[in-house]
Design an enzyme around this catalytic site. Structure first.
Site, PDB file in Angstrom:
ATOM      1  CG  ASP A 168      38.052  40.884  33.227  1.00  0.00           C
ATOM      2  OD1 ASP A 168      37.818  40.714  32.024  1.00  0.00           O
ATOM      3  OD2 ASP A 168      38.086  39.951  34.063  1.00  0.00           O
ATOM      4  CD  GLU A 171      40.017  34.978  30.538  1.00  0.00           C
ATOM      5  OE1 GLU A 171      39.557  34.453  31.544  1.00  0.00           O
ATOM      6  OE2 GLU A 171      40.604  36.082  30.558  1.00  0.00           O
TER       7      GLU A 171
HETATM    8  C1  GLC Z   1      38.196  36.665  33.363  1.00  0.00           C
HETATM    9  C2  GLC Z   1      37.451  37.185  32.152  1.00  0.00           C
HETATM   10  C3  GLC Z   1      36.066  37.683  32.437  1.00  0.00           C
HETATM   11  C4  GLC Z   1      35.477  36.895  33.601  1.00  0.00           C
HETATM   12  C5  GLC Z   1      36.306  37.198  34.835  1.00  0.00           C
HETATM   13  C6  GLC Z   1      35.846  36.387  36.045  1.00  0.00           C
HETATM   14  O1  GLC Z   1      39.527  37.056  33.309  1.00  0.00           O
HETATM   15  O2  GLC Z   1      38.110  38.186  31.385  1.00  0.00           O
HETATM   16  O3  GLC Z   1      35.275  37.514  31.251  1.00  0.00           O
HETATM   17  O4  GLC Z   1      34.134  37.276  33.816  1.00  0.00           O
HETATM   18  O5  GLC Z   1      37.688  36.997  34.636  1.00  0.00           O
HETATM   19  O6  GLC Z   1      36.104  35.038  35.840  1.00  0.00           O
END
Ligand code: GLC
Length: 636
Positions: free
Chosen positions: A334, A534
């Protein structure tokens, strides 16, 4: 002489004698990034579901990978394991840093504009692709793969079909519908030349205070397991059929492995203080069906289990997911999440690759991370065998995705045209999903369904606000700052009411504050949560509008004026709304419906012949609390 890596472990372990290290650690000692694991942190792969069938291993593809890897330099191999965000990397950079992947994170867009039109996305995808495959001395042509969060349709683009978020889809209880939403999403992405979506989230949401509750289908592992395979098949096509990854399909990502929805207090990126048995029974539920459906990538979670950050947990990524569960695609990290692993920074983290991560999401850290990782491969800190395995997995996915056979995005003839984004057929799937997701929580005195001949007052700040009805991950990361005119072709809930009543011969007045001169027959009040994504959506309790009861006041005012009231509640999670429910005659959980707000009126109103147009279908896939502190609250 202990290698640098072993020395790092020695520092980390402290207790283990140098002799043991010189001879390599006893195989039985399970390690996490910061030392030997305790019994509570120890995983037992034999207790996890074994792979039911081999997926993604095609001898013909493996031979092509062999041939390609034989030609690749170590620089090119390291490059494949690193992904950069388009806000920090330009196509020309790939000539010096041969990265394997790029992404557009939540707030990234072509040219720094996250409101860029579809054509700009196609142009950018095309530019990166061409640089990655161009003929250059000493360069092995390997197409870059471009990933975005199309988590409820191609939500980066306002003209796209934006589906209800997963919490709503979970309420539909309709697997085939979910497959179709995946298919439409994949087609609209393919039209813009983007080959990879970081979806579906297979979160089993156990505490609704979590800011990502709406990204999960349910609290119930059975529901998540029932949908996981269908959505993956919708996005990628049926594994083993000619449909699999044919043009118009995109690579899917099961995320976030593991127990992202099981953290203490629902804190995003927090710690899941649960047993291994709960990990398996609850949070792992969606992964075997996804792997069986041929999911090509899995994203590791920011969060941790029993204090071990997933991005450093070798037992989980390697022994369990790749070994026992037989996942043969690649694991992507991530957003700089590897920097949360003890001893790591976002620029320097051999621990994650060694633990089994295959691709770092090194959004703005890719340049330094590339240099450090290359050095660590050369000095043996990172075993070449691990690097080769990661590269093989990444190339395996790219071959399955047809990237080596496809021309550059703008030359692809067999994909939908950009004009199909938000087409009537695609929006019809969205409208159906909205109608099937609505859950009726109260209908006192049979006020619903409404007559389209009625004199209707529409009120509330969610009635004519497509951004609010779409929620997070829409055009911008948080889903805020979006105007109705940025969603061409979309309909607000008010638009849907107007159309239904116009057809029936009634009348509609809209006043956000519910003011009227002549008394209406009924009021529809649309209100709810402001968009979030988030950790910005984490809350302390489930009380709606703590400290500011303006929506309750509006409902009470209408009730005091003797106007029958239908509340339409927009939220990314169940909330404590007893006062609001008590102040309404009918109360509908509408979740976050996305671009097809007209799907709400399809259910609220009879048709012009006075018959029920579409009955309520939705069933809660999350428990609804009786008090503001009744969380976690889950089935069973
Ligand atoms: C974010 C999220 C993830 C996402 C990634 C790219 O922090 O946790 O779900 O796919 O970054 O945007």
């Amino acid at each position: 002489m202990t290698s640098k890596r072993t020395a790092r472990l020695a520092r980390a372990l402290g207790l283990v004698s140098a002799i043991a290290l010189v001879g390599g650690l006893p195989a039985s000692v399970a390690l996490s990034a910061d030392g030997p694991v305790t019994p509570a942190q120890t995983l037992h792969p034999e207790k996890w579901p074994a792979a039911t069938a081999s997926r993604l291993i095609d001898p013909a593809i493996e031979k092509k990978i062999d041939a390609l890897m034989a030609k690749m330099s170590v620089e090119e191999k390291v490059g494949q394991t690193i992904q950069g965000d388009i806000s920090t990397i330009k196509p020309a950079d790939l000539r010096k840093y041969p990265l394997g992947s790029i992404l557009a994170g939540g707030n990234s867009g072509p040219g720094g504009d996250d409101r860029a039109p579809a054509q700009a996305w196609l142009d950018l995808a095309d530019e990166f692709y061409r640089v990655s495959v161009e003929k250059r001395p000493g360069h092995t042509s390997i197409p870059v793969i471009f990933g975005v969060d199309a988590v409820h349709g191609h939500g980066n683009i306002g003209a796209a079909t934006i589906f209800p978020h997963n919490i709503a889809l979970g309420a539909t209880r309709d697997r085939d519908l979910l497959r179709r939403t995946g298919e439409v999403t994949a087609r609209e992405m393919a039209a813009t030349g983007i080959d990879w979506t970081f979806a579906p989230a297979l979160s089993v949401v156990r505490d609704d205070r979590w800011g990502r509750s709406y990204e999960g289908y349910s609290e119930d592992p059975e529901i998540v397991a029932a949908y996981a395979g269908a959505v993956v098949e919708g996005i990628q096509g049926h594994y083993g059929s000619k449909e699999f990854m044919k043009p118009g399909r995109t690579v899917a990502t099961a995320k976030h492995f593991l127990a992202d929805g099981g953290t203490d207090g629902g804190r995003d990126q927090g710690d899941a203080k649960i047993t291994e048995e709960e990990l398996v029974r609850l949070h792992n539920a969606g992964y075997p069906p996804a792997i069986d459906a041929g999911v090509l990538t899995i994203m590791t979670s920011f969060s941790s289990w029993q204090g071990i950050k997933h991005h450093g947990n070798k037992q989980l990524m390697t022994d369990v997911l790749k070994g026992r569960m037989g996942f043969n695609g690649f694991i992507v990290g991530d957003w700089n999440a590897h920097d949360q692993v003890p001893g790591c920074t976002k620029y320097n983290c051999p621990t994650s690759l060694i633990a089994g991560l295959d691709m770092y999401m090194a959004s703005d850290s890719w340049e330094q991370l590339y240099k450090n990782t290359l050095a660590q491969v050369k000095d043996g800190t990172i075993p070449m065998a691990r690097l080769d395995d990661a590269v093989r997995r990444i190339l395996r996915v790219k071959f399955h995705a047809g990237l080596f056979d496809k021309p550059a995005p703008k030359d692809r003839k067999d994909v939908p045209a950009i004009s199909t984004l938000g087409s009537p057929e695609n929006r019809a799937v969205g409208r159906e999903a909205v109608a099937k997701s609505l859950v009726l929580l109260k209908n006192q005195g049979g006020v619903l369904p409404l007559s389209p001949k009625a004199k209707v007052l529409v009120a509330g700040d969610g009635a004519d606000n497509i951004g609010k009805q779409a929620g997070g991950w829409t055009i911008s990361w948080q889903g805020t700052g979006n105007r109705n005119d940025e969603f061409p072709g979309a309909t607000s809930i008010l638009d849907g009411v107007k159309a239904a009543v116009a057809a029936g011969g009634g009348s509609v007045a809209y006043d956000k504050d519910g003011k009227f001169t002549s008394k209406p027959d009924v009021a529809i009040v649309v209100f709810g949560e402001e968009p979030y994504a988030e950790f910005q959506g984490d809350v302390e309790t489930l009380e709606y509008q703590p400290g500011d009861k303006s929506d309750l006041a509006l409902l009470k005012k209408l009730k005091a004026q003797g106007v029958p009231t239908v509340a339409v509640f927009l939220s990314g999670r169940p909330m404590w709304v007893n006062p609001e429910i008590n102040a309404s005659d009918a109360f509908v959980a509408a979740w976050l419906p996305g671009s097809e707000g007209n799907g709400v009126a399809d259910v609220l109103f009879r048709n012009k012949d006075g018959k029920v147009n579409r009955d309520f279908n939705g069933k809660l896939s999350f428990s609804w609390p009786k008090t503001a502190v009744q969380t976690p609250l889950n089935r069973g």
